[in-house]
Design a protein around this motif. Structure first.
Motif, PDB file in Angstrom:
ATOM      1  N   UNK A   1      50.445  43.677  26.452  1.00 43.07           N
ATOM      2  CA  UNK A   1      49.529  43.446  27.566  1.00 43.07           C
ATOM      3  C   UNK A   1      48.100  43.218  27.084  1.00 43.07           C
ATOM      4  N   UNK A   2      47.732  43.862  25.992  1.00 44.63           N
ATOM      5  CA  UNK A   2      46.381  43.646  25.454  1.00 44.63           C
ATOM      6  C   UNK A   2      46.238  42.222  24.913  1.00 44.63           C
ATOM      7  N   UNK A   3      47.303  41.705  24.328  1.00 46.01           N
ATOM      8  CA  UNK A   3      47.283  40.320  23.851  1.00 46.01           C
ATOM      9  C   UNK A   3      47.126  39.347  25.014  1.00 46.01           C
ATOM     10  N   UNK A   4      47.850  39.607  26.114  1.00 45.18           N
ATOM     11  CA  UNK A   4      47.708  38.769  27.305  1.00 45.18           C
ATOM     12  C   UNK A   4      46.309  38.830  27.885  1.00 45.18           C
ATOM     13  N   UNK A   5      45.724  40.024  27.842  1.00 47.87           N
ATOM     14  CA  UNK A   5      44.344  40.198  28.313  1.00 47.87           C
ATOM     15  C   UNK A   5      43.380  39.348  27.483  1.00 47.87           C
ATOM     16  N   UNK A   6      43.590  39.313  26.171  1.00 49.34           N
ATOM     17  CA  UNK A   6      42.727  38.513  25.284  1.00 49.34           C
ATOM     18  C   UNK A   6      42.824  37.030  25.644  1.00 49.34           C
ATOM     19  N   UNK A   7      44.047  36.570  25.862  1.00 49.94           N
ATOM     20  CA  UNK A   7      44.249  35.161  26.219  1.00 49.94           C
ATOM     21  C   UNK A   7      43.556  34.838  27.549  1.00 49.94           C
ATOM     22  N   UNK A   8      43.743  35.715  28.550  1.00 54.17           N
ATOM     23  CA  UNK A   8      43.130  35.496  29.857  1.00 54.17           C
ATOM     24  C   UNK A   8      41.610  35.465  29.786  1.00 54.17           C
ATOM     25  N   UNK A   9      41.045  36.374  28.996  1.00 52.41           N
ATOM     26  CA  UNK A   9      39.593  36.427  28.851  1.00 52.41           C
ATOM     27  C   UNK A   9      39.063  35.150  28.209  1.00 52.41           C
ATOM     28  N   UNK A  10      39.769  34.666  27.189  1.00 51.67           N
ATOM     29  CA  UNK A  10      39.332  33.429  26.537  1.00 51.67           C
ATOM     30  C   UNK A  10      39.451  32.236  27.489  1.00 51.67           C
ATOM     31  N   UNK A  11      40.486  32.229  28.335  1.00 47.72           N
ATOM     32  CA  UNK A  11      40.647  31.144  29.308  1.00 47.72           C
ATOM     33  C   UNK A  11      39.475  31.116  30.297  1.00 47.72           C
ATOM     34  N   UNK A  12      38.900  32.293  30.592  1.00 44.33           N
ATOM     35  CA  UNK A  12      37.735  32.335  31.486  1.00 44.33           C
ATOM     36  C   UNK A  12      36.592  31.503  30.909  1.00 44.33           C
ATOM     37  N   UNK A  13      36.453  31.530  29.587  1.00 47.02           N
ATOM     38  CA  UNK A  13      35.360  30.777  28.954  1.00 47.02           C
ATOM     39  C   UNK A  13      35.595  29.277  29.008  1.00 47.02           C
ATOM     40  N   UNK A  14      36.841  28.861  29.260  1.00 54.55           N
ATOM     41  CA  UNK A  14      37.173  27.438  29.314  1.00 54.55           C
ATOM     42  C   UNK A  14      37.134  26.866  30.729  1.00 54.55           C
ATOM     43  N   UNK A  15      37.009  27.752  31.728  1.00 49.87           N
ATOM     44  CA  UNK A  15      37.042  27.311  33.125  1.00 49.87           C
ATOM     45  C   UNK A  15      35.824  26.439  33.436  1.00 49.87           C
TER      46      UNK A  15
ATOM     47  N   UNK B   1      38.337  26.943  40.916  1.00 52.45           N
ATOM     48  CA  UNK B   1      39.786  27.170  40.934  1.00 52.45           C
ATOM     49  C   UNK B   1      40.303  27.648  39.581  1.00 52.45           C
ATOM     50  N   UNK B   2      39.818  27.019  38.506  1.00 48.73           N
ATOM     51  CA  UNK B   2      40.259  27.418  37.166  1.00 48.73           C
ATOM     52  C   UNK B   2      39.756  28.816  36.803  1.00 48.73           C
ATOM     53  N   UNK B   3      38.549  29.149  37.262  1.00 51.77           N
ATOM     54  CA  UNK B   3      38.014  30.490  36.993  1.00 51.77           C
ATOM     55  C   UNK B   3      38.861  31.549  37.695  1.00 51.77           C
ATOM     56  N   UNK B   4      39.217  31.288  38.953  1.00 57.10           N
ATOM     57  CA  UNK B   4      40.061  32.233  39.696  1.00 57.10           C
ATOM     58  C   UNK B   4      41.415  32.386  39.006  1.00 57.10           C
ATOM     59  N   UNK B   5      41.986  31.274  38.558  1.00 55.98           N
ATOM     60  CA  UNK B   5      43.279  31.328  37.861  1.00 55.98           C
ATOM     61  C   UNK B   5      43.169  32.158  36.584  1.00 55.98           C
ATOM     62  N   UNK B   6      42.081  31.957  35.838  1.00 59.43           N
ATOM     63  CA  UNK B   6      41.881  32.714  34.602  1.00 59.43           C
ATOM     64  C   UNK B   6      41.684  34.195  34.888  1.00 59.43           C
ATOM     65  N   UNK B   7      40.961  34.523  35.974  1.00 61.76           N
ATOM     66  CA  UNK B   7      40.746  35.922  36.333  1.00 61.76           C
ATOM     67  C   UNK B   7      42.050  36.577  36.769  1.00 61.76           C
ATOM     68  N   UNK B   8      42.910  35.819  37.434  1.00 64.09           N
ATOM     69  CA  UNK B   8      44.210  36.355  37.842  1.00 64.09           C
ATOM     70  C   UNK B   8      45.045  36.691  36.606  1.00 64.09           C
ATOM     71  N   UNK B   9      45.065  35.777  35.632  1.00 64.60           N
ATOM     72  CA  UNK B   9      45.810  36.023  34.388  1.00 64.60           C
ATOM     73  C   UNK B   9      45.257  37.250  33.671  1.00 64.60           C
ATOM     74  N   UNK B  10      43.933  37.328  33.583  1.00 66.51           N
ATOM     75  CA  UNK B  10      43.307  38.473  32.918  1.00 66.51           C
ATOM     76  C   UNK B  10      43.668  39.770  33.630  1.00 66.51           C
ATOM     77  N   UNK B  11      43.654  39.751  34.957  1.00 66.27           N
ATOM     78  CA  UNK B  11      43.991  40.946  35.728  1.00 66.27           C
ATOM     79  C   UNK B  11      45.448  41.348  35.584  1.00 66.27           C
ATOM     80  N   UNK B  12      46.340  40.350  35.539  1.00 65.22           N
ATOM     81  CA  UNK B  12      47.774  40.651  35.407  1.00 65.22           C
ATOM     82  C   UNK B  12      48.062  41.456  34.142  1.00 65.22           C
ATOM     83  N   UNK B  13      47.331  41.154  33.073  1.00 65.85           N
ATOM     84  CA  UNK B  13      47.544  41.867  31.808  1.00 65.85           C
ATOM     85  C   UNK B  13      46.583  43.048  31.651  1.00 65.85           C
ATOM     86  N   UNK B  14      45.308  42.812  31.960  1.00 66.85           N
ATOM     87  CA  UNK B  14      44.318  43.865  31.758  1.00 66.85           C
ATOM     88  C   UNK B  14      44.482  45.045  32.691  1.00 66.85           C
ATOM     89  N   UNK B  15      45.009  44.799  33.875  1.00 67.25           N
ATOM     90  CA  UNK B  15      45.139  45.870  34.853  1.00 67.25           C
ATOM     91  C   UNK B  15      46.147  46.937  34.486  1.00 67.25           C
TER      92      UNK B  15
END
Length: 425
Positions: free
Chosen positions: A86-100, A104-118
């Motif tokens: 889950x920590x690895x998924x959180x890292x990926x989601x956080x990096x995707x936020x920087x690419x948004x 819409x893409x920012x919300x998608x990245x935040x959802x991914x980050x939350x799914x793992x980080x939460x």
């Protein structure tokens, strides 16, 4: 014979505390850095304030849903492997936020980050409960939750600085980079945590989830967590808006306000953790709750105020909040049986996230702002609601305390206490 609060940490336990504290720091920093970037994100991605609110709440709701989905199988894997996944998924989601490059893409990245980080917090809590006795957990919670204060001390000022220098995307890259280093430590240092696997009885993940939800004692813990989260999240979304537009704190003073509040939490958390291992955790929680109620009501009724008075009240409020968080976490950790800890902590974390999302939404319906620069109205009503919910949380935490007293005092197994050694993944 050792008295309460004198059980020392082994060398291995100390490095586990450091690793878990750093995972907590990065996860909270990822969430906290959204607030100071609000104005920058709204302008860069052409968002409305309401859209930014959706981007922030998307993390909380996805984190809560993730916790419920993973609760059924949280106790069926080595906790080290689960944390790393889950920590690895959180890292990926956080990096995707920087690419948004759009809302819409920012919300998608935040959802991914939350799914793992939460889920990371609940896994960490299960690890703490497995490796530390109840007499040690107050101190452990104090150190682990220093990540909250550290994120304010470091996250907001550094986040604003590098965002102004290299763009709003840079704070997310910074968080991901730090998290990668911590992930390496998890692989190399943390030993397998799998003793709970021999205690499993249910055949399916769904059955295990239902088994956990069906226990009345567990539901009391979930309710207490929800009440605490509602009280904590209601004021937070509009804290900066209230400070700037109502209290007349300048944009330059705002990072200082957060930094001083964060430093105060860094100082108070270990002290409260140590105190809660020597005196009644519930007594500390009750006194801190009443303290927090009084400060919140007073603070939300302020108008234009001297900056140093605002700082003082924020420090007092932070002392109350942290003094509730440490003993409540330690008491709640005593409720589940070993074979249910992962599922319990996952559901408990979900309740915290979902209740927080609901609180932020309700707060948004209460508060009114005529223009972007006018004072916000009805923030005092939010303070009164927080006071009522805090009273309810005292009653619920009393029930949790009674349940914790019925649990036998456990000491961390000797097998989990040796000095730090290289582990195998």
């Amino acid at each position: 014979m050792k008295t309460e609060g004198t059980i020392p940490f082994s060398g291995y336990q100390k490095i586990v505390i450091f690793i878990l504290a750093m995972t907590q720091f990065t996860v909270i920093l990822d969430f906290m850095v959204m607030s100071p970037l609000g104005d920058m994100l709204i302008k860069s991605l052409s968002m409305k304030p309401s859209s930014f609110g959706i981007a922030v709440s998307a993390y909380a709701f996805s984190a809560g849903i993730s916790g419920l989905l993973t609760a059924g199988f949280a106790d069926r894997f080595d906790r080290k492997k689960l944390l790393l996944f889950f920590y690895s998924g959180f890292i990926v989601g956080t990096f995707l936020c920087s690419l948004a490059n759009s809302f819409e893409l920012l919300v998608a990245a935040r959802i991914i980050t939350g799914l793992f980080g939460g889920v990371i917090s609940s896994i960490s809590m299960a690890i703490i409960t497995d490796l530390f006795s109840l007499q040690q957990r107050g101190r452990v919670m104090g150190f682990i939750q220093m990540g909250f204060g550290a994120s304010q001390v470091l996250g907001i000022p550094i986040g604003l600085y590098i965002a102004n220098k290299w763009g709003w995307e840079s704070p997310f890259v910074m968080v991901a980079a730090v998290a990668i280093i911590i992930a390496v430590l998890i692989v190399v240092v943390l030993k397998p945590i799998n003793k709970h696997l021999g205690l499993q009885h249910d055949r399916s993940a769904f059955k295990h989830l239902w088994h956990t939800l069906s226990k009345k004692n567990y539901r009391i813990g979930f309710a207490a967590t929800a009440a605490l989260s509602i009280g904590g999240f209601m004021m937070m979304p509009f804290g900066s808006v209230f400070a700037v537009n109502n209290l007349h704190v300048t944009a330059e003073e705002l990072p200082v306000l957060f930094m001083v509040s964060g430093i105060s939490s860094l100082i108070i958390m270990p002290l409260i953790g140590k105190l809660s291992d020597t005196v009644s955790k519930f007594k500390i929680f009750s006194i801190a709750s009443i303290w927090t109620m009084l400060i919140c009501v007073a603070y939300t009724n302020l108008s234009a105020t001297s900056f140093w008075i605002v700082i003082g009240l924020n420090v007092l409020m932070m002392i109350g909040i942290m003094s509730r968080m440490v003993p409540s976490s330690a008491l709640t950790s005593a409720i589940p049986d070993m074979e249910d800890r992962g599922a319990f902590m996952s559901i408990n974390s979900s309740m915290q996230q979902i209740a927080g999302g609901v609180a932020a939404a309700v707060s948004g319906m209460i508060v009114v702002q005529q223009t972007k620069f006018s004072p916000i109205e009805h923030y005092d009503t939010v303070g009164y609601v927080v006071a009522v919910v805090t009273l309810i949380s005292i009653f619920l935490m009393y029930r949790v305390n009674q349940l914790a007293k019925k649990k036998p005092a456990t000491v961390s197994p000797k097998a989990e206490e040796p000095e730090l050694v290289m582990s195998e993944f």
